[in-house]
Write a protein that holds these residues in place. Sequence first.
Motif, PDB file in Angstrom:
ATOM      1  N   GLY A 101      12.766  -0.575   6.644  1.00 33.65           N
ATOM      2  CA  GLY A 101      12.174   0.438   5.771  1.00 33.65           C
ATOM      3  C   GLY A 101      11.812  -0.052   4.389  1.00 33.65           C
ATOM      4  N   ARG A 102      11.778  -1.379   4.167  1.00 32.91           N
ATOM      5  CA  ARG A 102      11.498  -1.885   2.820  1.00 32.91           C
ATOM      6  C   ARG A 102      10.093  -1.511   2.352  1.00 32.91           C
ATOM      7  N   ALA A 103       9.098  -1.640   3.216  1.00 30.33           N
ATOM      8  CA  ALA A 103       7.729  -1.302   2.817  1.00 30.33           C
ATOM      9  C   ALA A 103       7.610   0.189   2.499  1.00 30.33           C
ATOM     10  N   PHE A 104       8.281   1.021   3.299  1.00 32.13           N
ATOM     11  CA  PHE A 104       8.234   2.457   3.023  1.00 32.13           C
ATOM     12  C   PHE A 104       8.939   2.776   1.711  1.00 32.13           C
ATOM     13  N   TYR A 105      10.075   2.137   1.460  1.00 34.85           N
ATOM     14  CA  TYR A 105      10.802   2.405   0.214  1.00 34.85           C
ATOM     15  C   TYR A 105       9.956   2.028  -1.002  1.00 34.85           C
ATOM     16  N   LYS A 106       9.222   0.935  -0.900  1.00 33.09           N
ATOM     17  CA  LYS A 106       8.352   0.533  -2.001  1.00 33.09           C
ATOM     18  C   LYS A 106       7.289   1.596  -2.255  1.00 33.09           C
ATOM     19  N   LYS A 107       6.745   2.146  -1.194  1.00 31.00           N
ATOM     20  CA  LYS A 107       5.746   3.208  -1.343  1.00 31.00           C
ATOM     21  C   LYS A 107       6.392   4.496  -1.847  1.00 31.00           C
ATOM     22  N   LEU A 108       7.599   4.781  -1.353  1.00 31.62           N
ATOM     23  CA  LEU A 108       8.293   6.011  -1.734  1.00 31.62           C
ATOM     24  C   LEU A 108       8.589   6.046  -3.223  1.00 31.62           C
ATOM     25  N   THR A 109       8.922   4.906  -3.805  1.00 29.06           N
ATOM     26  CA  THR A 109       9.341   4.859  -5.202  1.00 29.06           C
ATOM     27  C   THR A 109       8.234   4.435  -6.154  1.00 29.06           C
ATOM     28  N   ALA A 110       7.024   4.245  -5.641  1.00 25.37           N
ATOM     29  CA  ALA A 110       5.907   3.850  -6.503  1.00 25.37           C
ATOM     30  C   ALA A 110       5.623   4.951  -7.530  1.00 25.37           C
TER      31      ALA A 110
END
Length: 706
Positions: A76-85
Amino acid sequence: MTFNENTRVKIPAIVHLTRLGYEYVSLKNIAFDGDTNIFTDIFADSLCRINPDVQDLNPAAILAEIRDILDYDDLGRAFYKKLTATSGIKLIDFDNFDNNSFHVCTEFTCKNGEDEFRPDITVFINGMPLVFIEVKKPNNREGILAERERINRRFQNKKFRRFINITQFIVFSNNMEYDSETVVPLQGAFYATPSLAEANFNCFREETPAVFTALKEIDETVENFILRDNNLVAIKNSDEYITNKSEMKPTNRIVASLLSRSRLKMLLQYGLVYIDGIKGIEKHIMRYPQLFATYAIENKIADGIKKGIIWHTQGSGKTALAYFNVPYLTNYFQQQNIIPKFYFVVDRLDLMEQAKGEFSKRGLKVQTVNSKDEFKDAIKEVAALGNDSGENEITVVNIQKFSEESRVTAQNDYAINVQRIYFLDEVHRSYNPRGSFLANLFASDRNAIFIGLTGTPLINQKIKSTDGNGRVAYKSTDAFGDYIHKYYYNLSIEDGYTLRLIREGIETTYKAQCKEILEQIKALKGSANKTKVYAHERYVSFMAEYIASDFIGSRIRLGDATIGGMIVCDSSEQAKELFKTFTESYPELKTELVLHDVYDKQTRTENREEFKRGNIDILIVFNMLLTGFDAHRLKRLYLHRVVKDHNLLQTLTRVNRPYKAFRYGFVVDFADISYEFDKTNAAYFQELQEEIGDGWEQYCSSVNDR
């Protein structure tokens, strides 16, 4: 009437969440995307509300993009990066967190083909299922163990990849108080992040009790709707249900501690980190001492206090604490139009490399300073060193780089909108307040913030006075001010972050033989000094035989062939001779040296990492790796020299990291450290008495002697 985990734990927790501002959603009439369990209508409405300036916003296209990145094999690293952008299209409004949508539901099925699981409670932000809660009824030991196994199997099941990748953390509770007597937690309320191996379940001990009382009153209409939707109207007036709705029940406490809006914002924005570990990608979440220490640092800074000490015991994650504070304090200062610059100061070169590695694997851009001239120039730079990418950054520097030339000569050398924050590692050891390096550090920027980190007690140290009148005592608080936050060894054991230690003496027969051999060597060598005697091949051969036999026997006795050992030698000469002996006589044990003058820096680093991976059985050291080295499989420490004061406690705690179901770390005492250990503990006792009163008895129970 039948009472089970639903009526005792789950429904009371859902009602409690509504008191925290979450809206309960029935699954009977809700639109959702079956691949991600995202509530599509709520997701679309929320995106439009929190992105009012985005033209032609297309929630369906964004959902499709999320669906794709949730397929990545990255935990989920890519999603977390998008989530916290915080730029571009935002999935969460972190600037105005109350502007988001907050929902909760129960028994929402995560399904892929024939495989499925249903979390007891799922928590949504803007329609996205970011947290789930699993509950078990109290006093159900086997059920708790089985549930923990099920959670780990789900995390490892690739068919559930999308659901695991979107999940930021989980809560697991059986609504009981913690039991500190078991290695594997069997009761209590815990939190964890998804893992590709085995989830680490963390305790949470609240330090701000107001979070339990800052709740809305129960809305009876909402409560009735929840009970009807779950066919449990009959339990409403039962004593057991009423009791378990209390905000002070363990499940409700951890729910408030983690999921009240301010805490959830903190954890989502700053409290999660992906690590490129030795066995693949890992996702970690702030431990509660790190969370409260971060708040405490912010409060001190807000009060205008520029210095202080974090006393967190060895193994509690002080480097991780510094990491978490970089983005958190960056945001704090940027809101005031101030540019923060972060430094991590060490007093040894090997710790510099270790710190660089720890920060790098967490994703920080790390700079190191390799000369005094380099630092003298760098200290005057406004921009982060070599960083024009906007990434969070920290500079790791040795205290000895703070030379006379790095002192400030004029205030206008620095832009007024720059704030330097120094984290100083292991401040109990060599940061002498009367020494030149520390004075130069303090003088390098009169406006800087200095946060000292220590994991061992701040025992009085004796140093030479500057006026030649003997030696005077000082403590780290003399130089760095009061404590900002404290977390002691006994509590870290209860929380499962560290293990108790057992010191084992050497067998009587071996002692007698050892003494005889040493006398024979002295007779042969005449006036040879102790270092040469202890490094003599005959003595070392006997020493190696004992250690090899003990180490192999320990693996058999403890039932685990994966544990590792470390030998702390009397000298580098002894270490080299011992390595030669092991290589020639015990090739079945993979042994490596970690010394300053053996191999290059890269090879020494590789040896450390290979040991952590389990590819080296025993490390042989002299001065290196006695602090800062965190290898959970290291469970047997062979101590062949007397180490004193802080260094002793740091050395012993190399074996106190949790590993599988181990309850202890073992120290095999060749050097008879009992006197030094008793003396050091007595000094610690005096300070603990000042800090926590009767807490000494709890500390004593953390170390056993055989």
